[in-house]
Design an enzyme around this catalytic site. Structure first.
Site, PDB file in Angstrom:
ATOM      1  N   ASN A  11       0.877  -1.166   0.000  1.00 37.12           N
ATOM      2  CA  ASN A  11       0.000   0.000   0.000  1.00 37.12           C
ATOM      3  C   ASN A  11       0.915   1.217   0.000  1.00 37.12           C
ATOM      4  OD1 ASN A  11      -1.451   2.297   0.985  1.00 37.12           O
ATOM      5  ND2 ASN A  11      -3.054   0.960   1.753  1.00 37.12           N
ATOM      6  N   ASN A  13       0.151   4.413  -0.144  1.00 34.84           N
ATOM      7  CA  ASN A  13      -0.359   5.602   0.572  1.00 34.84           C
ATOM      8  C   ASN A  13      -0.175   6.868  -0.264  1.00 34.84           C
ATOM      9  OD1 ASN A  13      -1.519   7.046   2.696  1.00 34.84           O
ATOM     10  ND2 ASN A  13       0.417   7.331   3.761  1.00 34.84           N
ATOM     11  N   GLU A  39      -3.900   1.941  -2.813  1.00 39.54           N
ATOM     12  CA  GLU A  39      -3.994   3.371  -2.467  1.00 39.54           C
ATOM     13  C   GLU A  39      -3.090   4.222  -3.358  1.00 39.54           C
ATOM     14  OE1 GLU A  39      -5.242   5.484   1.313  1.00 39.54           O
ATOM     15  OE2 GLU A  39      -4.153   3.755   2.104  1.00 39.54           O
ATOM     16  N   ASP A 156      -3.846  -4.969   0.679  1.00 34.02           N
ATOM     17  CA  ASP A 156      -4.239  -4.472   1.987  1.00 34.02           C
ATOM     18  C   ASP A 156      -5.631  -5.005   2.290  1.00 34.02           C
ATOM     19  OD1 ASP A 156      -4.893  -3.098   4.242  1.00 34.02           O
ATOM     20  OD2 ASP A 156      -4.332  -1.116   3.491  1.00 34.02           O
ATOM     21  N   ASN A 158      -6.949  -5.041   5.256  1.00 33.13           N
ATOM     22  CA  ASN A 158      -7.524  -4.208   6.310  1.00 33.13           C
ATOM     23  C   ASN A 158      -8.229  -4.996   7.407  1.00 33.13           C
ATOM     24  OD1 ASN A 158      -7.062  -1.351   6.428  1.00 33.13           O
ATOM     25  ND2 ASN A 158      -7.932  -1.208   4.372  1.00 33.13           N
ATOM     26  N   ASP A 258       3.396   4.380   4.876  1.00 35.72           N
ATOM     27  CA  ASP A 258       3.195   3.875   6.236  1.00 35.72           C
ATOM     28  C   ASP A 258       3.032   2.359   6.259  1.00 35.72           C
ATOM     29  OD1 ASP A 258       0.762   4.117   4.932  1.00 35.72           O
ATOM     30  OD2 ASP A 258      -0.326   4.971   6.624  1.00 35.72           O
TER      31      ASP A 258
END
Length: 268
Positions: A11, A13, A39, A156, A158, A258
């Site tokens: 990811n 970000n 993302e 991801d 999540n 991140d």
């Protein structure tokens, strides 16, 4: 599978920001055959050439209809035989949350499952996504098997499945990403759909290794993270997984996201 396949997922970000901080250099140095990103949050025309059209890679991009949101990509050294964007659910077709490529012996998919927020419409969206996505995973595996292919869905997810998948599990039992119903759903991906978490197959004890750390406080320095970036494969491919490495940055200031890349190698 007749040869070694290395798949990496991260990811980013926001790929525009990540490209300025080190993603392009990382992509240039990786040994991966396929790199999946989540993302992305940008159109191809908004990205530098090193991220939008890197030499030696075929690029599949699934942007979100909402500008600056979501977005997944797949970089593949081999040209895909087939590409699919979305998984057939109208609500999520142009949401930039799912794309897959078909290679000769394997389907590789990039997933960005909604993050959710308890008590808000975002959590409702996450639940609708999960409800629609599970039967697709069942169907995907069946169709791939009929065509002589394995499947790996990376990205991801999540959701932290177990206590060993996040540092502060006690304080997050009512948080999106570690809710009982979310964990139960991911369990169904393993039981009903028959997929395998390749990290946990190789390292069933944990804890971690974590793949995401908040930018707030000292989360990265203290390794107070979550393992939410996963490679989840059909059993035949999972059996061939020889290593899974979380490419954690050497220090906080060396990070370009991140999240950290998760790279798995599958033998022939």
């Amino acid at each position: 599978m007749r040869r070694v396949l290395t798949v990496s997922t991260v990811n980013v970000n926001g790929l525009r920001a990540a490209a300025k901080k080190g993603f392009v250099e990382w992509l240039g140095s990786t040994k991966a055959d396929v790199v999946a990103c989540q993302e992305v949050r940008a159109e191809l025309k908004e990205l530098p050439a090193g991220a939008a059209a890197p030499e030696g890679w075929h690029v599949v991009h699934a942007p979100s209809a909402q500008k600056g949101r979501n977005g997944v990509m797949l970089f593949s050294r081999a040209e895909p035989e087939e590409v699919r964007i979305g998984f057939g659910e109208p609500e999520f077709e142009d949401s930039g949350r799912y794309a897959e490529i078909h290679l000769p012996n394997v389907v590789v998919a990039s997933l960005y499952l909604p993050s959710g927020d308890v008590g808000t419409p975002r959590q409702d969206e996450k639940e609708r996504f999960m409800t629609a996505f599970l039967p697709y995973l069942v169907d995907l595996r069946a169709k791939a098997e009929a065509g002589g292919r394995e499947v790996v869905v990376v990205g991801d997810w999540n959701i932290a499945y177990d206590k060993i998948d996040l540092k502060n599990w006690r304080g997050n039992q009512k948080s999106s990403g570690f809710l009982p119903e979310e964990r139960e759903w991911l369990g169904r991906v393993f039981s009903e759909a028959g997929y395998v978490d390749v990290q946990r197959k190789l390292d069933p004890e944990g804890p971690g290794p974590y793949t995401w750390w908040s930018y707030r406080g000292k989360a990265f320095d203290n390794d107070t993270g979550w393992r939410i970036d996963c490679q989840i494969a059909t059993p035949g491919l999972a059996e061939r997984c020889t290593s899974v490495v979380v490419e954690r940055a050497e220090s906080y200031d060396r990070r370009w996201s991140d999240h950290a890349p998760v790279t798995a190698t599958y033998s022939g």
